[in-house]
Design a protein around this motif. Sequence first.
Motif, PDB file in Angstrom:
ATOM      1  N   GLY A   1       6.606   0.126   3.196  1.00  0.00           N
ATOM      2  CA  GLY A   1       7.451  -0.447   2.154  1.00  0.00           C
ATOM      3  C   GLY A   1       6.735  -0.559   0.824  1.00  0.00           C
ATOM      4  O   GLY A   1       7.344  -0.391  -0.233  1.00  0.00           O
ATOM      5  N   GLU A   2       5.448  -0.827   0.869  1.00  0.00           N
ATOM      6  CA  GLU A   2       4.680  -0.969  -0.367  1.00  0.00           C
ATOM      7  C   GLU A   2       4.146   0.358  -0.897  1.00  0.00           C
ATOM      8  O   GLU A   2       4.163   0.585  -2.098  1.00  0.00           O
ATOM      9  CB  GLU A   2       3.491  -1.905  -0.151  1.00  0.00           C
ATOM     10  CG  GLU A   2       3.870  -3.351  -0.020  1.00  0.00           C
ATOM     11  CD  GLU A   2       2.656  -4.248  -0.148  1.00  0.00           C
ATOM     12  OE1 GLU A   2       2.072  -4.300  -1.246  1.00  0.00           O
ATOM     13  OE2 GLU A   2       2.298  -4.882   0.854  1.00  0.00           O
ATOM     14  N   LEU A   3       3.649   1.210  -0.015  1.00  0.00           N
ATOM     15  CA  LEU A   3       2.910   2.390  -0.476  1.00  0.00           C
ATOM     16  C   LEU A   3       3.412   3.721   0.065  1.00  0.00           C
ATOM     17  O   LEU A   3       3.007   4.767  -0.446  1.00  0.00           O
ATOM     18  CB  LEU A   3       1.424   2.258  -0.086  1.00  0.00           C
ATOM     19  CG  LEU A   3       0.694   1.037  -0.620  1.00  0.00           C
ATOM     20  CD1 LEU A   3      -0.721   0.994  -0.045  1.00  0.00           C
ATOM     21  CD2 LEU A   3       0.650   1.053  -2.135  1.00  0.00           C
ATOM     22  N   GLY A   4       4.228   3.696   1.099  1.00  0.00           N
ATOM     23  CA  GLY A   4       4.643   4.938   1.750  1.00  0.00           C
ATOM     24  C   GLY A   4       5.207   5.992   0.831  1.00  0.00           C
ATOM     25  O   GLY A   4       4.807   7.160   0.908  1.00  0.00           O
ATOM     26  N   PRO A   5       6.108   5.618  -0.066  1.00  0.00           N
ATOM     27  CA  PRO A   5       6.672   6.643  -0.947  1.00  0.00           C
ATOM     28  C   PRO A   5       5.666   7.249  -1.931  1.00  0.00           C
ATOM     29  O   PRO A   5       5.841   8.356  -2.386  1.00  0.00           O
ATOM     30  CB  PRO A   5       7.774   5.892  -1.705  1.00  0.00           C
ATOM     31  CG  PRO A   5       8.103   4.716  -0.845  1.00  0.00           C
ATOM     32  CD  PRO A   5       6.816   4.347  -0.164  1.00  0.00           C
ATOM     33  N   SER A   6       4.581   6.525  -2.217  1.00  0.00           N
ATOM     34  CA  SER A   6       3.633   7.015  -3.221  1.00  0.00           C
ATOM     35  C   SER A   6       2.294   7.427  -2.633  1.00  0.00           C
ATOM     36  O   SER A   6       1.443   7.940  -3.364  1.00  0.00           O
ATOM     37  CB  SER A   6       3.409   5.933  -4.292  1.00  0.00           C
ATOM     38  OG  SER A   6       2.829   4.782  -3.702  1.00  0.00           O
TER      39      SER A   6
END
Length: 188
Positions: free
Chosen positions: A115-120
Motif C-alpha cells: 500500500g505504501e511502496l508497491g506501485p513505486s
Amino acid sequence: MPAPLTDEQNRLDREALLDAAERLFYERGIQAVGMDEIRGASGLPLKRIYRFFAAKEDLVVAMLKRRDQRWRGNLAAHVEQVPDPGERVLAIFDWLAGWFAEPGFRGCAWINAYGELGPSSEAVLAEVRAHKQAFRDQIAGWTHAIGLPLAEPVFLLAEGAIVTAGISGDPTPARHARAAVETLLRTL
C-alpha cells in the motif's frame, strides 16, 4: 585505529538494524519513519546502516524477507504439530486468531508495504508477491494432503481474514474464516 569488525559483530548489528526497522515500519508505516529514527532505535551510525543497505528500499526488502521466514515458519510449526491433515487446514485459522490478538497487531506487513511502496518500488512489489505466493504454496501443501483442491479458497479466506482483522482490530475474522473452511470441507 579501531579494531576491524568481526563477522559476528556484523551479523549482530545487521539483526539489530532489521529488528529496529521492522518494529518501526510495522508500528508506524514505512514512509512515516526516517532513517534517523532507525539509527536511534538500532544504535548504529547512519554510515554503518548504509554499508548494510544502500537505500531505505533495500532495508524494507530485507526486513520483509526476514519477516516472511519467521512468519511462515511460526505458522508451519503450529499447523504441522496437528496430526490430522484436515485439522491442519483448520489450524491455519487458529494460528491467525492468535496472531490477530497479539498486542500491536497492525495487519499484514506485506499488504501494508504494498500500500505504501508497491506501485513505486519494483523490489518491494516483488517481495510482496513472493511472500503471497509462498503463503499460497504453503496452504496448497496442507490442502493437497487431504486430497482436495482447496488451496485457492482457503488462501483467499485467510487473506480476507488478515485484512479484515487488520482494519477492524478484531480477531473474530479468523474464527469466521475457519467456520467457512469447516463448511467447505464438509461439502466435499
